[in-house]
Motif scaffolding. Structure first.
Motif, PDB file in Angstrom:
ATOM      1  N   TRP A   1    -130.730   1.179 -22.052  1.00 42.56           N
ATOM      2  CA  TRP A   1    -130.265   1.860 -20.839  1.00 42.56           C
ATOM      3  C   TRP A   1    -128.846   1.451 -20.460  1.00 42.56           C
ATOM      4  CZ3 TRP A   1    -135.297   0.218 -18.015  1.00 42.56           C
ATOM      5  CH2 TRP A   1    -136.356   1.013 -18.465  1.00 42.56           C
TER       6      TRP A   1
ATOM      7  N   ILE B   1    -126.732   5.128 -20.168  1.00 42.66           N
ATOM      8  CA  ILE B   1    -127.714   5.893 -19.387  1.00 42.66           C
ATOM      9  C   ILE B   1    -127.555   5.562 -17.913  1.00 42.66           C
ATOM     10  CG2 ILE B   1    -130.189   6.126 -18.895  1.00 42.66           C
ATOM     11  CD1 ILE B   1    -130.653   5.913 -21.924  1.00 42.66           C
TER      12      ILE B   1
ATOM     13  N   ALA C   1    -135.558   9.382 -18.985  1.00 42.46           N
ATOM     14  CA  ALA C   1    -134.929   8.266 -19.704  1.00 42.46           C
ATOM     15  C   ALA C   1    -135.487   6.900 -19.326  1.00 42.46           C
ATOM     16  CB  ALA C   1    -133.420   8.279 -19.454  1.00 42.46           C
TER      17      ALA C   1
ATOM     18  N   ASP D   1    -134.776  13.656 -23.502  1.00 42.71           N
ATOM     19  CA  ASP D   1    -133.524  13.082 -23.012  1.00 42.71           C
ATOM     20  C   ASP D   1    -132.530  12.872 -24.150  1.00 42.71           C
ATOM     21  OD1 ASP D   1    -132.234  12.188 -20.591  1.00 42.71           O
ATOM     22  OD2 ASP D   1    -132.232  10.192 -21.513  1.00 42.71           O
TER      23      ASP D   1
ATOM     24  N   ILE E   1    -128.702  14.543 -24.524  1.00 45.60           N
ATOM     25  CA  ILE E   1    -127.483  13.808 -24.861  1.00 45.60           C
ATOM     26  C   ILE E   1    -126.825  14.426 -26.093  1.00 45.60           C
ATOM     27  CG2 ILE E   1    -126.571  11.576 -25.624  1.00 45.60           C
ATOM     28  CD1 ILE E   1    -128.926  10.321 -23.975  1.00 45.60           C
TER      29      ILE E   1
END
Length: 142
Positions: free
Chosen positions: A18, A38, A60, A97, A101
């Motif tokens: 993250w 993230i 996420a 997620d 991206i």
């Protein structure tokens, strides 16, 4: 035993992913590139689009961790195996997620004045999601 350790390792690896750089983006390469994780991406999203930020936060952060904790509870006998299909859906939602991206990278690379490079965090996050899916599949087989 190995499946349990691999699943518990995800509790450490997800938070690292993250905060790890997913992308480096900037206006033309001569101006330098900013690293986007993230967490930093979510901070920006909360200011501009709270609904999308809520969706990405769930996909996420919450979905992967809920799945890992749920699988651990099944592996240690605290949760019934009947919940495994629901947990597998959480893993697939988390994979969405990664596709968001990747879509962002493809769209932005199409613009001529913007430079985007993938960072090691994208590979770590994707690996964590895929490992989680594999662990749940192997847990189902046992």
């Amino acid at each position: 035993m190995i499946l349990r350790l691999a699943n518990l390792a995800l509790l450490i690896l997800f938070p690292i992913a993250w905060f790890a750089p997913l992308l480096r983006a900037g206006l033309l390469p001569i101006f330098g590139l900013s690293e986007i994780s993230i967490i930093s991406g979510l901070q920006s999203l909360w200011n501009s689009d709270p609904v999308l930020a809520l969706l990405v936060t769930f996909l996420a952060i919450f979905a992967p961790i809920l799945k890992v904790v749920g699988i651990a509870l099944i592996q240690f006998g605290y949760l019934r195996r009947k919940t495994l299909p629901v947990l597998e859906v959480l893993g697939k939602l988390a994979m969405a997620d990664v596709f968001l991206i990747a879509l962002y990278v493809v769209i932005v690379k199409g613009a001529g004045y913007v430079t985007v490079e993938t960072g090691w965090g994208l590979y770590l996050f994707t690996g964590c999601i895929l490992a989680s899916i594999a662990i749940s599949h192997l847990t189902r087989r046992r």
